[in-house]
Structures are given as structure tokens and as C-alpha cells.
Design a protein around this motif. Structure first.
Motif, PDB file in Angstrom:
ATOM      1  N   ALA A 126       0.836  -1.216   0.000  1.00  0.00           N
ATOM      2  CA  ALA A 126       0.000   0.000   0.000  1.00  0.00           C
ATOM      3  C   ALA A 126       0.865   1.258   0.000  1.00  0.00           C
ATOM      4  CB  ALA A 126      -0.929  -0.011   1.209  1.00  0.00           C
ATOM      5  N   VAL A 127       1.984   1.229   0.745  1.00  0.00           N
ATOM      6  CA  VAL A 127       2.895   2.384   0.735  1.00  0.00           C
ATOM      7  C   VAL A 127       3.567   2.505  -0.631  1.00  0.00           C
ATOM      8  CG1 VAL A 127       5.064   3.311   1.688  1.00  0.00           C
ATOM      9  CG2 VAL A 127       3.298   2.395   3.226  1.00  0.00           C
ATOM     10  N   PHE A 128       3.980   1.365  -1.183  1.00  0.00           N
ATOM     11  CA  PHE A 128       4.620   1.376  -2.524  1.00  0.00           C
ATOM     12  C   PHE A 128       3.694   2.045  -3.551  1.00  0.00           C
ATOM     13  CE2 PHE A 128       6.407   0.249  -6.461  1.00  0.00           C
ATOM     14  CZ  PHE A 128       5.532  -0.539  -7.193  1.00  0.00           C
ATOM     15  N   LEU A 129       2.421   1.586  -3.613  1.00  0.00           N
ATOM     16  CA  LEU A 129       1.501   2.118  -4.626  1.00  0.00           C
ATOM     17  C   LEU A 129       1.168   3.582  -4.386  1.00  0.00           C
ATOM     18  CD1 LEU A 129      -0.941  -0.892  -5.153  1.00  0.00           C
ATOM     19  CD2 LEU A 129       0.752  -0.014  -6.783  1.00  0.00           C
ATOM     20  N   ALA A 130       1.310   4.038  -3.134  1.00  0.00           N
ATOM     21  CA  ALA A 130       1.019   5.443  -2.822  1.00  0.00           C
ATOM     22  C   ALA A 130       2.225   6.344  -3.067  1.00  0.00           C
ATOM     23  CB  ALA A 130       0.594   5.573  -1.358  1.00  0.00           C
ATOM     24  N   SER A 131       3.392   5.743  -3.252  1.00  0.00           N
ATOM     25  CA  SER A 131       4.638   6.534  -3.334  1.00  0.00           C
ATOM     26  C   SER A 131       5.058   6.801  -4.775  1.00  0.00           C
ATOM     27  CB  SER A 131       5.766   5.755  -2.640  1.00  0.00           C
ATOM     28  OG  SER A 131       6.160   4.662  -3.477  1.00  0.00           O
ATOM     29  N   GLU A 132       6.086   7.655  -4.912  1.00  0.00           N
ATOM     30  CA  GLU A 132       6.572   7.950  -6.278  1.00  0.00           C
ATOM     31  C   GLU A 132       7.247   6.722  -6.897  1.00  0.00           C
ATOM     32  OE1 GLU A 132       9.310  11.261  -5.427  1.00  0.00           O
ATOM     33  OE2 GLU A 132      10.973   9.909  -5.961  1.00  0.00           O
ATOM     34  N   ALA A 133       7.540   5.742  -6.059  1.00  0.00           N
ATOM     35  CA  ALA A 133       8.153   4.499  -6.583  1.00  0.00           C
ATOM     36  C   ALA A 133       7.204   3.775  -7.540  1.00  0.00           C
ATOM     37  CB  ALA A 133       8.533   3.577  -5.428  1.00  0.00           C
ATOM     38  N   ALA A 134       5.926   4.099  -7.487  1.00  0.00           N
ATOM     39  CA  ALA A 134       4.921   3.449  -8.356  1.00  0.00           C
ATOM     40  C   ALA A 134       4.345   4.442  -9.359  1.00  0.00           C
ATOM     41  CB  ALA A 134       3.818   2.836  -7.500  1.00  0.00           C
TER      42      ALA A 134
END
Ligand SMILES: NC(=O)C1=CN([C@@H]2O[C@H](COP(=O)(O)OP(=O)(O)OC[C@H]3O[C@@H](n4cnc5c(N)ncnc54)[C@H](OP(=O)(O)O)[C@@H]3O)[C@@H](O)[C@H]2O)C=CC1
Ligand SMILES: C[C@H](O)[C@@H]1OC(=O)[C@H](O)[C@@H]1O
Length: 256
Positions: free
Chosen positions: A229-237
Motif C-alpha cells: 500500500a505504501v509502494f503504490l502510494a509513493s513515487e516508486a509506483a
């Protein structure tokens, strides 16, 4: 050089169903990643507990006691946020429920309750947040689906239909809104121990059935879900759009 940021510092996230379970975990995980969090559910005392945990890690919590199936209340949340000049950068449509009736036994009222809670509310929040994200240059929308939206489960045809619809809604919104810098994705969990599933998972036979079709031979722990959930919310995604990420211990690949 290549590693994008997974931080949510300076962002504001709105998480529905953040009073307990998966929504509470995501809200707190987002706070730990640096975000302020708008939390929504119908139970004020649950929200206050979540808010306390968010503020204990040093970011702000904004509480809204609201029913996501009530359109006036949904619009009211965003009108209040507009007045307080709080921009939602990340939306997590998490609120959901299930009534595990067999198909022949599903009443119209059950159909409406599950559809409105799980699906229509996610569309309403996405419309409200998406319009503002378009005007502000972009954002992230994440909706919690389920493996039930991808494979057939014995836990109810209506619930499964809402979760499959979320997977398709995610693709269509990504198609329309990608041009505005909005990433629309979904997370599809397998079983996680929460108030929604506690009784089911307490049944040893049922739990064994779950483990028999789960390559990792365990149910999910909430941090297993917060990371994606953090990954999809971050600029990484930033270049991930229209996808459903199954967080399922391998269940949906089950072969023989
Ligand atoms: N737990 C699991 O194994 C899995 C869960 N999921 C999905 O994850 C999401 C969260 O599930 P989980 O945490 O287990 O569920 P819980 O029942 O533990 O929590 C649901 C949250 O949603 C809120 N909520 C429910 N209905 C409404 C409503 N009408 N208006 C506002 N808030 C509402 C509840 O608060 P309140 O009742 O106080 O309003 C509560 O905070 C759901 O979409 C579910 O389908 C998907 C796959 C597996
Ligand atoms: C994995 C499913 O989503 C699971 O099935 C149920 O009965 C619960 O409603 C969970 O959501």
C-alpha cells in the motif's frame, strides 16, 4: 541515482474504513511513511484510537465519522477538506463488508448493502478525490479488492462481484485519468486476520482449507499489506497504473 522515494512525507492520504482492520493498518503505515491521514468510518471511538496511533508517530489525523454509502456525507467530507484547504494526494478506498449468503438466498437488501458499501462508495470517493487531483496535477487512488475478485471463493457471490468490479473499475479509471497524473491501482488481499474474518479464521478446519491452497502456508499479517500500500502510494509506483496487486501468499497462482 535510480532508487525512487517510498516516503509519503508532505502528502495527505484519505483512508476509508480506517477505524479497524486493514484500513487502520494502512492509515498508521502511511503516517509512519510521513503522511497526514484523513480517516473515515462510522464509529467515532474506533477513529479516535486510530488517530491516537497516527499522532503518536508525529503526523496529523483528521477524523470523519461518516457512512460511505451516504452520498451527502461523502460530498460533505470533501467540502470540509476544501474549506480547510486540505488536499487529498492519496485515496485508499478500503471500507467494505460481506454477508456470506449462498446465491439462492441473497436478498435484494443484502445485494444493495454489499454493492453500495464495497463498490459504489469507492466510485463516489474516486470521483470526488479524482476531480481535485486532476486540478492539482495528479495523485494516487488505491482500492482494496480481494482474491475473490479474481478466483471463485465460497464466501459469497455478491461480495466477489463487487471485488471483480473494483478490478475493472481500476482499469477504466486509470485509462481516463492517467493523462492527469493520477495513478489508479488496486490491492487484492487473501485472508488477513481482522474483525471481518476473525470468526472464520478461528475455525481450525476452515483455516486448514485456506492453508491448503496457499503456497506460503500462512494467512497474511497486516504489515504484509501495508508495504504494498505504501509502494503504490509513493513515487516508486509513478508508472504503475490500472493494476491489481494480489497480496495473497501465492494463492491466486494455485496450481497442481
Ligand atoms: N480481512 C481480509 O481477509 C480481507 C479483507 N478484504 C477487504 O479489505 C477491506 C477491509 O477489510 P477488513 O479490514 O477485514 O474489515 P473490517 O470489518 O475489519 O473493517 C472494515 C472497516 O470499514 C468500515 N466500514 C464498513 N462499512 C462502512 C460504511 N458503510 N461507512 C464507513 N465505514 C465503513 C468499518 O467501520 P464501521 O463499521 O465502524 O463503519 C471498519 O473500519 C474490505 O474492503 C474487505 O473486503 C479483502 C480481502 C481479504
Ligand atoms: C479473501 C476474502 O476477501 C475474504 O472472504 C471473506 O469472507 C471475507 O469477507 C474476506 O474478505
Amino acid at each position: 541515482m535510480y532508487l525512487p522515494s517510498f516516503s509519503l512525507k508532505g502528502k495527505t492520504a484519505l483512508v476509508t474504513g480506517a477505524g479497524r482492520g486493514i484500513g487502520q493498518a494502512i492509515a498508521i503505515g502511511y503516517a509512519e511513511a510521513g503522511a497526514d491521514v484523513v480517516i473515515v468510518s462510522r464509529t467515532q471511538s474506533d477513529l479516535e484510537k486510530t488517530a491516537q496511533l497516527i499522532e503518536s508517530v508525529g503526523t496529523k489525523a483528521y477524523l470523519f465519522e461518516a457512512d460511505v454509502t451516504n452520498k451527502d456525507q461523502v460530498k460533505g467530507i470533501f467540502e470540509t477538506l476544501d474549506l480547510e484547504q486540505i488536499n487529498v494526494d492519496i485515496l485508499v478506498n478500503n471500507a467494505g463488508m460481506n454477508i456470506r449468503s449462498k446465491a439462492f438466498d441473497v436478498s435484494d437488501e443484502e445485494w444493495d448493502t454489499i454493492m453500495h458499501t464495497n463498490l459504489r462508495s469507492a466510485f463516489w470517493f474516486s470521483q470526488q478525490a479524482g476531480q481535485r487531483m486532476k486540478e492539482s496535477g495528479g495523485g494516487k487512488i488505491i482500492t482494496i479488492s480481494s482474491v475473490a475478485g479474481h478466483v471463485a471463493l465460497r464466501t459469497g457471490v455478491v461480495y466477489a462481484s463487487t471485488k471483480a468490479a473494483i478490478i475493472q473499475m481500476t482499469k477504466n479509471l486509470a485509462l481516463e485519468w492517467g493523462q492527469y497524473g493520477i495513478n489508479v491501482n488496486s490491492i487484492g488481499p487473501w485472508y488477513f486476520k481482522t474483525p471481518l474474518t476473525e470468526k472464520l479464521l478461528a475455525d481450525k478446519e476452515y483455516l486448514q482449507d485456506i492453508l491448503d491452497v496457499t503456497p506460503q502456508k500462512r494467512v497474511g499479517e497486516l504489515p504484509d499489506l501495508v508495504g504494498p500500500a505504501v509502494f503504490l502510494a509513493s513515487e516508486a509506483a509513478d508508472y504503475v497504473n490500472g493494476q491489481t496487486l494480489f497480496v495473497d501468499g501465492g494463492m491466486t497462482i494455485q496450481g497442481f
